[in-house]
Design an enzyme around this catalytic site. Structure first.
Site, PDB file in Angstrom:
ATOM      1  N   GLY A  38       0.842  -1.091   0.080  1.00 16.25           N
ATOM      2  CA  GLY A  38      -0.009   0.002   0.034  1.00 16.25           C
ATOM      3  C   GLY A  38       0.880   1.338   0.077  1.00 16.25           C
ATOM      4  N   GLY A 179       0.244  23.140   4.503  1.00 12.92           N
ATOM      5  CA  GLY A 179      -0.163  22.228   5.700  1.00 12.92           C
ATOM      6  C   GLY A 179       0.953  21.856   6.406  1.00 12.92           C
ATOM      7  N   VAL A 268      -2.377  18.808   2.825  1.00 15.77           N
ATOM      8  CA  VAL A 268      -3.580  19.362   3.674  1.00 15.77           C
ATOM      9  C   VAL A 268      -4.387  18.177   4.148  1.00 15.77           C
ATOM     10  CG1 VAL A 268      -3.505  21.862   2.835  1.00 15.77           C
ATOM     11  CG2 VAL A 268      -4.646  19.906   1.546  1.00 15.77           C
ATOM     12  N   GLY A 269      -3.729  17.209   4.302  1.00 17.44           N
ATOM     13  CA  GLY A 269      -4.569  15.882   4.776  1.00 17.44           C
ATOM     14  C   GLY A 269      -4.694  14.864   3.671  1.00 17.44           C
ATOM     15  N   ASP A 309      -7.642   4.281   7.312  1.00 16.75           N
ATOM     16  CA  ASP A 309      -7.853   5.221   7.221  1.00 16.75           C
ATOM     17  C   ASP A 309      -9.437   5.627   6.718  1.00 16.75           C
ATOM     18  OD1 ASP A 309      -5.316   5.768   7.513  1.00 16.75           O
ATOM     19  OD2 ASP A 309      -4.762   6.314   5.474  1.00 16.75           O
ATOM     20  N   ALA A 317      -0.256   4.127  10.354  1.00 19.86           N
ATOM     21  CA  ALA A 317      -0.059   3.110   9.769  1.00 19.86           C
ATOM     22  C   ALA A 317      -0.134   1.950  11.047  1.00 19.86           C
ATOM     23  CB  ALA A 317       1.285   2.883   9.174  1.00 19.86           C
ATOM     24  N   HIS A 442      22.832   4.981  31.696  1.00 20.72           N
ATOM     25  CA  HIS A 442      23.481   6.095  31.393  1.00 20.72           C
ATOM     26  C   HIS A 442      24.679   5.879  30.608  1.00 20.72           C
ATOM     27  CE1 HIS A 442      25.228  10.118  32.341  1.00 20.72           C
ATOM     28  NE2 HIS A 442      26.254   9.355  32.618  1.00 20.72           N
TER      29      HIS A 442
END
Length: 463
Positions: A38, A179, A268-269, A309, A317, A442
Site C-alpha cells: 500500500g 499544511g 493538507v491531509g 484510513d 499505519a 546512562h
C-alpha cells in the site's frame, strides 16, 4: 473460489490483518491493484524515511568539522540519487510482503476489488474482466490519498501531492508547502536541508497543530533558525501556475502576500478511498466520508468490516495494523480488547524529531485534571551533548491526584524511538513515582524521560 476472509487493500492495515487471519487458520485472499504494502510501504512511511535519512547524512557531512572529522571537497545533495535509493528501499519492502504472503499461504488477487451482495467481492483485472470471489468475511482496508482543495488543484507538476514530492527528478530552487502536519513538516525539513528555499504555510496558530503547544513552538523556532519561512494563521487563497514560477497568494492576519516558488506541495491531509468499492450498492453506512464501524470494526452489513484510513480515528499505519489484528481476532472468536485510541503514539520524522502520546497539557486541563508537569531539556543530557544533539526536551504530564501518566511529549534526536516506553507505561497504568524509580541506563537520551518525571515531583537531579 471461496475464502474465509477477503481483504481489500494490502497496506499496513490489510496485509497485517491478512497475516494474522492466516495464523488463526483462515484461508485468506488479498485484493490489491497496485504494489503490495500500500501507500505506507511504497509511497509513504518507508520511502519518506529513506529520503529523510539522506538529508540527515548530508547535514552530518556539512557539520563534520564539529565532530573533528575532515571531509575532502564540498558535500553535494543529489536529489535523483536520493530518490533512487528511496525507491529501492520501498521496492525491497514490497518484496518482503510478497514473501510473507507466500509464507502464510495468502493469495494475492491482482485488480480492483468491489464488495457485492451475498458476501462476494468482484475483482476487475487489467483486462477489464471481473471475477467474483466468495468469502465468509470481507475486510475493507483501502486506505486514503492526498486530499484535494478547490483553491489548490494539483496538476502533478507545479502543484503536487506527497507522491510527486517523493520522486521529483530535479531539485526545485524554491517550494511552498501548504499544511504543517507530519507530511508537510517532514517534506519542509527535507527540501530545506538539501538547499531548497522553503515556505511553510499553516492555517492554524501552530505548526504540527495536534502536538503540545510547547513542542510546536520549539519546532517553529528550529525551522526559522534553519531559514524556513513559517507562516501560521495563514491560508493559500489562489495559485497562479501560468508563468515560469507559481505565484501563491497567501492570506495572513496582516493582509495578503504573494510568494513565488518553483513548486507548491499540497499537504493538507488525506481523503479516504471509499469510492467505487461497492458501498452504495450494498448499503454500507458512511458518515462524513468514512465508513461507520463498531469497536470491532463491523459495518452495518453482516460479514463486512473496515479498518484504517477509511474509518474514524488517527490515520496512522500502526493504528491500521492494530485495528486489523483486533478485527480478525474478533472474527476468530479470540475476544480481543478494543483499541484504546487515547494511547496511540504519534511521530514526525523531521529533525529534530517529534513524538507524543496521550493528552496534551491543554487537553488534560480541559478534561478537568489537576496536573503535575515536568520538563527536562536535552541540553542537560550528557548523551545529547556527546551526540551534538542538545536541541529539544521531554515533557511529561501526570494527574496530580493519582499519579497517572496522562501524556508525554518529546522533541529531539531519536525521540521517535523513545516514545514506546511512554506507551507501555500508560498501558500498564504506571505512576510518576514508578517511572522515577525505574533505573534508566546512562548515558542515554531516554534518561530524559526519568528526569522529566522527577522534575514533575521536585526530584530532578541534573537540572
Amino acid at each position: 473460489m471461496k475464502y474465509d476472509l477477503i481483504v481489500l487493500g494490502s497496506g499496513p492495515g490489510g496485509y497485517v490483518a491478512a497475516i494474522r487471519a492466516s495464523q488463526l487458520g483462515m484461508k485468506v485472499g488479498v485484493v490489491e491493484k497496485a504494489e503490495l504494502g500500500g501507500v505506507c510501504l511504497n509511497w509513504g512511511c518507508i520511502p519518506t524515511k529513506a529520503l529523510l535519512k539522506s538529508a540527515q547524512v548530508f547535514e552530518y557531512l556539512q557539520h563534520a568539522a564539529d565532530y573533528g572529522v575532515t571531509v575532502g571537497g564540498e558535500a553535494k545533495a543529489k536529489l535523483p540519487d536520493m530518490v533512487k535509493r528511496s525507491r529501492g528501499v520501498a521496492a525491497g519492502m514490497s518484496k518482503g510482503i510478497q514473501f510473507l504472503f507466500k509464507k502464510n499461504k495468502i493469495d494475492h488477487i491482482q485488480g480492483h476489488g468491489k464488495v457485492v451482495s451475498g458476501k462476494k467481492v468482484a475483482v476487475e483485472g487489467d483486462d477489464g474482466k471481473a471475477t467474483e470471489y466468495q468469502a465468509n468475511h470481507i475486510l475493507i482496508a483501502t486506505g486514503a490519498r492526498s486530499r484535494q482543495l478547490d483553491s489548490l488543484p494539483q496538476d502533478g507538476k507545479k502543484v503536487i501531492g506527497y507522491r510527486e514530492a517523493m520522486v521529483l527528478d530535479k531539485q526545485p530552487e524554491s517550494m511552498v508547502v501548504v499544511g504543517s502536519g507530519a507530511i508537510g513538516t517532514e517534506f519542509a525539513y527535507f527540501y530545506n536541508a538539501i538547499g531548497t528555499k522553503v515556505t511553510l504555510v499553516e492555517f492554524l496558530p501552530n505548526i504540527l497543530p495536534l502536538e503540545d503547544e510547547e513542542v510546536s513552538k520549539q519546532l517553529e523556532r528550529t525551522f526559522k533558525k534553519a531559514k524556513i519561512k513559517v507562516m501560521t494563521n495563514s491560508s493559500v487563497e489562489t495559485v497562479d501556475t501560468k508563468g515560469k514560477k507559481c505565484k501563491v497568494k497567501v492570506k495572513t492576519k496582516k493582509g495578503e502576500e504573494t510568494i513565488e516558488a518553483d513548486v507548491v506541495l499540497s499537504a493538507v491531509g488525506i481523503s479516504p478511498n471509499i469510492e467505487n468499492i461497492g458501498l452504495e450498492e450494498t448499503g454500507i453506512k458512511t458518515e462524513q466520508g468514512k465508513i461507520v464501524v463498531d469497536q470491532f470494526y463491523r459495518t452495518n452489513t453482516e460479514g463486512v468490516y473496515a479498518i484504517g484510513d477509511v474509518v474514524s480515528g488517527p490515520a496512522l499505519a500502526h493504528v491500521a495494523s492494530a485495528e486489523g489484528i483486533i478485527c480478525v481476532e474478533h472474527i476468530a472468536g479470540k475476544n480481543p480488547a478494543p483499541l484504546d485510541y487515547n494511547n496511540i503514539p504519534a511521530c514526525t520524522y523531521c529533525s529534530p524529531e517529534v513524538a507524543s502520546v496521550g493528552y496534551t497539557e491543554k487537553a488534560a486541563k480541559e478534561a478537568g485534571y489537576e496536573l503535575k508537569t515536568g520538563k527536562f531539556p536535552f541540553s542537560a543530557s550528557g548523551k545529547a551533548s556527546a551526540a551534538g544533539a542538545k536541541e529539544g526536551f521531554v515533557k511529561v504530564i501526570f494527574d496530580a491526584r493519582y499519579g497517572e501518566l496522562l501524556g508525554v511529549h518529546m522533541i529531539g534526536a531519536n525521540v521517535t524511538e523513545m516514545i514506546a516506553e511512554a506507551v507501555v507505561a500508560r498501558k500498564l497504568e504506571t505512576t510518576g513515582h514508578e517511572m522515577i524509580k525505574a533505573v534508566h541506563p546512562h548515558p542515554t537520551m531516554s534518561e530524559a524521560i526519568m528526569e522529566a518525571a522527577a522534575a514533575a515531583y521536585g526530584e530532578v537531579i541534573h537540572m
